[in-house]
Design a protein around this motif. Sequence first.
Motif, PDB file in Angstrom:
ATOM      1  N   PHE A 205     -18.068  10.632 -57.372  1.00  0.00           N
ATOM      2  CA  PHE A 205     -18.986  11.190 -56.394  1.00  0.00           C
ATOM      3  C   PHE A 205     -18.193  12.056 -55.414  1.00  0.00           C
ATOM      4  CE2 PHE A 205     -21.038   7.382 -57.944  1.00  0.00           C
ATOM      5  CZ  PHE A 205     -22.381   7.734 -58.041  1.00  0.00           C
ATOM      6  N   ASP A 206     -18.572  13.322 -55.309  1.00  0.00           N
ATOM      7  CA  ASP A 206     -17.998  14.204 -54.291  1.00  0.00           C
ATOM      8  C   ASP A 206     -19.060  14.330 -53.202  1.00  0.00           C
ATOM      9  OD1 ASP A 206     -16.010  15.738 -53.169  1.00  0.00           O
ATOM     10  OD2 ASP A 206     -16.571  17.571 -54.224  1.00  0.00           O
ATOM     11  N   LEU A 207     -18.978  13.459 -52.224  1.00  0.00           N
ATOM     12  CA  LEU A 207     -20.020  13.302 -51.217  1.00  0.00           C
ATOM     13  C   LEU A 207     -19.963  14.392 -50.156  1.00  0.00           C
ATOM     14  CD1 LEU A 207     -19.291   9.513 -50.781  1.00  0.00           C
ATOM     15  CD2 LEU A 207     -21.411  10.380 -51.759  1.00  0.00           C
ATOM     16  N   SER A 208     -21.088  14.632 -49.507  1.00  0.00           N
ATOM     17  CA  SER A 208     -21.056  15.460 -48.299  1.00  0.00           C
ATOM     18  C   SER A 208     -20.221  14.737 -47.247  1.00  0.00           C
ATOM     19  CB  SER A 208     -22.471  15.674 -47.770  1.00  0.00           C
ATOM     20  OG  SER A 208     -23.016  14.453 -47.283  1.00  0.00           O
ATOM     21  N   GLY A 209     -19.702  15.501 -46.280  1.00  0.00           N
ATOM     22  CA  GLY A 209     -18.958  14.861 -45.193  1.00  0.00           C
ATOM     23  C   GLY A 209     -19.803  13.832 -44.464  1.00  0.00           C
TER      24      GLY A 209
ATOM     25  N   ALA B 195     -22.286  15.690 -54.895  1.00  0.00           N
ATOM     26  CA  ALA B 195     -22.047  16.285 -56.202  1.00  0.00           C
ATOM     27  C   ALA B 195     -21.585  15.160 -57.122  1.00  0.00           C
ATOM     28  CB  ALA B 195     -20.980  17.370 -56.106  1.00  0.00           C
ATOM     29  N   GLY B 196     -21.884  15.291 -58.393  1.00  0.00           N
ATOM     30  CA  GLY B 196     -21.514  14.245 -59.339  1.00  0.00           C
ATOM     31  C   GLY B 196     -20.648  14.774 -60.453  1.00  0.00           C
TER      32      GLY B 196
ATOM     33  N   LEU C 113     -22.909  19.663 -58.903  1.00  0.00           N
ATOM     34  CA  LEU C 113     -21.938  19.287 -59.930  1.00  0.00           C
ATOM     35  C   LEU C 113     -20.542  19.381 -59.364  1.00  0.00           C
ATOM     36  CD1 LEU C 113     -20.961  18.800 -62.901  1.00  0.00           C
ATOM     37  CD2 LEU C 113     -21.076  21.299 -63.188  1.00  0.00           C
ATOM     38  N   CYS C 114     -19.727  18.374 -59.632  1.00  0.00           N
ATOM     39  CA  CYS C 114     -18.296  18.412 -59.321  1.00  0.00           C
ATOM     40  C   CYS C 114     -17.571  18.533 -60.662  1.00  0.00           C
ATOM     41  CB  CYS C 114     -17.888  17.146 -58.577  1.00  0.00           C
ATOM     42  SG  CYS C 114     -16.183  17.174 -57.987  1.00  0.00           S
ATOM     43  N   PRO C 115     -17.142  19.742 -61.040  1.00  0.00           N
ATOM     44  CA  PRO C 115     -16.741  19.990 -62.428  1.00  0.00           C
ATOM     45  C   PRO C 115     -15.291  19.722 -62.779  1.00  0.00           C
ATOM     46  CG  PRO C 115     -16.811  22.049 -61.232  1.00  0.00           C
ATOM     47  CD  PRO C 115     -17.200  20.975 -60.241  1.00  0.00           C
TER      48      PRO C 115
END
Length: 265
Positions: A126-130, A75-76, A113-115
């Motif tokens: 960046f909210d990355l996957s694990g 997510a961005g 989206l990382c809101p």
Amino acid sequence: MALATRVFPSLVTFVALACFALRSFASVDYDRKPSGWSVAGATWYGPPNGSGTDGGACGYQGDVGQPPFNSMISAGSPSIYESGKGCGSCYQVKCSGNPFCSGNPVTVVLTDLCPGGACLEEPVHFDLSGTAFGAMAHPGQADQLRNAGKLQVQYSRVPCNWHGVDIAFRVEAGSNPYYLAVLIEDEAGDGDLSAVELMQGGGGGGWAAMQQSWGAVWKYNSGPPLQAPMSIRLTSGSGKTLVASNVIPAGWQPGGTYRSIVNFS
């Protein structure tokens, strides 16, 4: 004249030393930030070895865990999600400020989206996957790196390379003979789209603009019933164009996925 002879060498020496100092400072500053890389924050979400959450704000649903994404997604922050126009773009990210960081870059695709929260603390986040977060670690140390929770990373926008996978079009629920909405995925190269156009069967009406509905979904409202087969022309973020001819066939159905035989190089 003798006085001038003594003063002139001193002036030259001063200027030379000043220039040397400026060159030395510039060299140090350049080395501090490698060319092509920028600084961002990074966190992770979803299961430790998963693909974030199914779907997300781009609409890819369970495809995020399948090839070619393979759970290497992120997510961005709004600055790179760009109201959905950033969906499908690819980035390399790497970390080095933690003992468990390998320092090697990993490639991720933007799918969500990382809101809020940590995602707004830096200009880019960046909210990355694990899975993707752990991939930045030394072999066997993914869990230890995930325990950090949040890292500073370096990132760089890169072309997407899907290794022979062609662009796919999934007809969204709610589509009917007067309304078409398609999720577009697996674009190579830029990965993102700036415009999408539709040509109905026979081509008599020419190209008609589609509108971005949300995320990676584009829509077209028709007056008369839609005439299949339908071709779709894509314009990438950098302005490259590509036509998927007759990709939506006669007898198309909501929920159906229709893969083209083309992709950006």
